[in-house]
Design an enzyme around this catalytic site. Structure first.
Site, PDB file in Angstrom:
ATOM      1  CB  THR A 171      20.333   8.350  36.225  1.00 26.60           C
ATOM      2  OG1 THR A 171      21.536   8.034  36.932  1.00 26.60           O
ATOM      3  CG2 THR A 171      19.602   9.470  36.920  1.00 26.60           C
ATOM      4  NE  ARG A 221      21.224   0.441  30.368  1.00 21.78           N
ATOM      5  CZ  ARG A 221      21.522   1.636  29.850  1.00 21.78           C
ATOM      6  NH1 ARG A 221      20.763   2.680  30.099  1.00 21.78           N
ATOM      7  NH2 ARG A 221      22.567   1.768  29.077  1.00 21.78           N
ATOM      8  CG  ASP A 280      16.767   9.483  33.090  1.00 25.37           C
ATOM      9  OD1 ASP A 280      16.021  10.357  32.626  1.00 25.37           O
ATOM     10  OD2 ASP A 280      17.782   9.074  32.505  1.00 25.37           O
ATOM     11  CD  GLU A 338      13.633   3.494  29.170  1.00 20.17           C
ATOM     12  OE1 GLU A 338      14.318   3.627  28.143  1.00 20.17           O
ATOM     13  OE2 GLU A 338      14.060   3.753  30.287  1.00 20.17           O
ATOM     14  CG  HIS A 355      16.619   6.253  29.417  1.00 19.11           C
ATOM     15  ND1 HIS A 355      16.484   4.926  29.145  1.00 19.11           N
ATOM     16  CD2 HIS A 355      17.884   6.383  29.885  1.00 19.11           C
ATOM     17  CE1 HIS A 355      17.603   4.296  29.422  1.00 19.11           C
ATOM     18  NE2 HIS A 355      18.467   5.152  29.878  1.00 19.11           N
TER      19      HIS A 355
END
Length: 125
Positions: free
Chosen positions: A42, A44, A68, A73, A92
């Site tokens: 969770t 990077r 996450d 992204e 994220h």
């Protein structure tokens, strides 16, 4: 770190991404983890070698993983992780809570007051 990987049933990452820890979870470190262990990131995306995680899940070495954050992204629609077994992907939002939103608002207000008290007005351009 190696001892932790070998002993843990679950490894959860909670650290910033730096030049020293980029891809700290890779084929070598995944192989050190227990058979059936679970990986959670969770933090990077750059902390994890996504291809290595996929391979470890597909081989059955990793029992499950939850990511996450990702190197890119959002992950593109054709990203190989999207069809990986025993993988949970979230957009994220690991730190998105009502408390986090309140704290962000308070921090923003304090920054505004601090700037106004210092006589520095932000540019409106």
């Amino acid at each position: 770190f190696a001892a932790l990987l070998q002993a843990a049933d679950i490894v959860s990452l909670h650290c910033p991404l730096t030049a020293d820890n980029r891809r700290m979870i890779n084929a070598k470190t995944l192989a050190q983890m227990r058979q059936g262990a679970i990986l959670i990131n969770t933090a990077r995306g750059g902390l994890v070698d996504e291809s290595a995680v996929r391979n470890a899940l597909e081989s059955g070495h990793l029992g499950a993983a939850a990511l996450d954050s990702f190197e890119i992204e959002p992950p593109p629609p054709d990203h190989p992780l999207r069809n990986t077994p025993r993988l949970t992907m979230t957009p994220h939002v690991g730190g998105v809570t009502s408390t986090a939103y309140v704290n962000m608002g308070i921090a923003a207000a304090r920054n505004i007051v601090s700037e106004l008290q210092a006589g520095i007005m932000p540019s409106l351009r």
